[in-house]
Design an enzyme around this catalytic site. Structure first.
Site, PDB file in Angstrom:
ATOM      1  N   ILE A 129     -29.606 131.505  90.822  1.00  0.00           N
ATOM      2  CA  ILE A 129     -28.159 131.398  91.026  1.00  0.00           C
ATOM      3  C   ILE A 129     -27.541 132.721  90.575  1.00  0.00           C
ATOM      4  O   ILE A 129     -27.046 132.841  89.455  1.00  0.00           O
ATOM      5  CB  ILE A 129     -27.578 130.200  90.242  1.00  0.00           C
ATOM      6  CG1 ILE A 129     -28.273 128.903  90.672  1.00  0.00           C
ATOM      7  CG2 ILE A 129     -26.070 130.085  90.465  1.00  0.00           C
ATOM      8  CD1 ILE A 129     -27.792 127.656  89.969  1.00  0.00           C
ATOM      9  N   HIS A 132     -23.594 133.392  89.018  1.00  0.00           N
ATOM     10  CA  HIS A 132     -23.093 133.086  87.668  1.00  0.00           C
ATOM     11  C   HIS A 132     -24.131 133.587  86.665  1.00  0.00           C
ATOM     12  O   HIS A 132     -25.214 133.019  86.532  1.00  0.00           O
ATOM     13  CB  HIS A 132     -22.846 131.575  87.532  1.00  0.00           C
ATOM     14  CG  HIS A 132     -21.994 131.195  86.358  1.00  0.00           C
ATOM     15  ND1 HIS A 132     -20.983 130.269  86.434  1.00  0.00           N
ATOM     16  CD2 HIS A 132     -22.015 131.625  85.062  1.00  0.00           C
ATOM     17  CE1 HIS A 132     -20.413 130.133  85.242  1.00  0.00           C
ATOM     18  NE2 HIS A 132     -21.036 130.948  84.390  1.00  0.00           N
ATOM     19  N   LEU A 133     -23.753 134.654  85.979  1.00  0.00           N
ATOM     20  CA  LEU A 133     -24.633 135.341  85.042  1.00  0.00           C
ATOM     21  C   LEU A 133     -25.269 134.368  84.040  1.00  0.00           C
ATOM     22  O   LEU A 133     -24.583 133.497  83.506  1.00  0.00           O
ATOM     23  CB  LEU A 133     -23.790 136.380  84.289  1.00  0.00           C
ATOM     24  CG  LEU A 133     -24.482 137.264  83.265  1.00  0.00           C
ATOM     25  CD1 LEU A 133     -25.430 138.222  83.967  1.00  0.00           C
ATOM     26  CD2 LEU A 133     -23.426 138.039  82.484  1.00  0.00           C
ATOM     27  N   HIS A 134     -26.556 134.507  83.794  1.00  0.00           N
ATOM     28  CA  HIS A 134     -27.226 133.675  82.788  1.00  0.00           C
ATOM     29  C   HIS A 134     -28.447 134.389  82.239  1.00  0.00           C
ATOM     30  O   HIS A 134     -29.142 135.078  82.970  1.00  0.00           O
ATOM     31  CB  HIS A 134     -27.609 132.312  83.370  1.00  0.00           C
ATOM     32  CG  HIS A 134     -28.439 132.375  84.618  1.00  0.00           C
ATOM     33  ND1 HIS A 134     -27.897 132.686  85.858  1.00  0.00           N
ATOM     34  CD2 HIS A 134     -29.750 132.176  84.830  1.00  0.00           C
ATOM     35  CE1 HIS A 134     -28.845 132.656  86.777  1.00  0.00           C
ATOM     36  NE2 HIS A 134     -29.989 132.367  86.179  1.00  0.00           N
ATOM     37  N   LEU A 135     -28.671 134.217  80.940  1.00  0.00           N
ATOM     38  CA  LEU A 135     -29.848 134.764  80.283  1.00  0.00           C
ATOM     39  C   LEU A 135     -30.843 133.636  80.006  1.00  0.00           C
ATOM     40  O   LEU A 135     -30.437 132.529  79.661  1.00  0.00           O
ATOM     41  CB  LEU A 135     -29.481 135.425  78.941  1.00  0.00           C
ATOM     42  CG  LEU A 135     -29.055 136.893  78.982  1.00  0.00           C
ATOM     43  CD1 LEU A 135     -27.712 137.031  79.671  1.00  0.00           C
ATOM     44  CD2 LEU A 135     -29.006 137.476  77.581  1.00  0.00           C
TER      45      LEU A 135
END
Ligand SMILES: [Zn+2]
Length: 181
Positions: A129, A132-135
């Site tokens: 995805i 939407h930025l995610h770590l």
């Protein structure tokens, strides 16, 4: 992912209401109902039902519905942004402190040999995805390099997501009284 791995996860996906379907992933183009991470951001306080382990002013930590290992967490800004340079100073700071606390919770809960911390920025880099930025923060053990995947087309995932949530929520630094945020 192999068909076998997909099948192994089918039941959990159904129960994990906030998990993204493949169709949802394709539709995750903008903020709002189309983005599974935005829905998670609006899903209320941390609970086993939404998988959110911790929630701050600007960022939150949530169980990955498609874990590579038990205890696999995602750290995200509440706001729908796709680039690191779109984060405000406050979001950047809290994204990192939440990553730090996620790592601490995983270490306390699972005692892994190591951790992977990282981000896939953009679909070409492997983001499921990218909008939407995610770590990713996940535990690793010596010799866990997808041995079962290599030999049998499956990964061994003995722990349910709600059990993972309970363990990580209890192990979060805030909960144990150590300084956090
Ligand atoms: Zn979003």
């Amino acid at each position: 992912m192999s068909d076998g791995l997909e099948q192994l996860w089918a039941g959990w996906r159904h129960r994990y209401v906030t998990g993204a379907t493949d169709a949802e992933r394709e539709q995750a183009g903008g903020p709002g109902d189309g983005c599974v991470f935005c829905r998670l951001a609006r899903s209320g306080p941390p609970a086993a039902e939404n998988g959110v382990v911790w929630r701050g002013e600007t960022c939150f930590s949530v169980l990955n519905a498609y874990p590579y290992a038990n205890g696999h967490l995602l750290v995200l800004p509440l706001r729908h942004v796709d680039r690191l340079d779109e984060l405000t100073a406050a979001e950047s700071a809290e994204l990192w402190s939440t990553t730090r606390d996620s790592a601490a919770a995983i270490e306390a809960a699972y005692r892994p040999d190591g951790l992977n911390v990282g981000a896939n920025l953009g679909r070409a880099a492997g983001a499921g995805i990218p909008q939407h930025l995610h770590l990713h923060v996940l535990p690793r053990w010596s010799g866990d390099t997808n041995f079962m995947t290599a030999v049998a087309g499956v990964r061994v995932m003995p722990q349910s997501l709600s059990d993972s949530w309970s363990q990580l929520h209890a192990a979060w630094p805030d909960a144990s009284g150590s300084p956090a945020r």
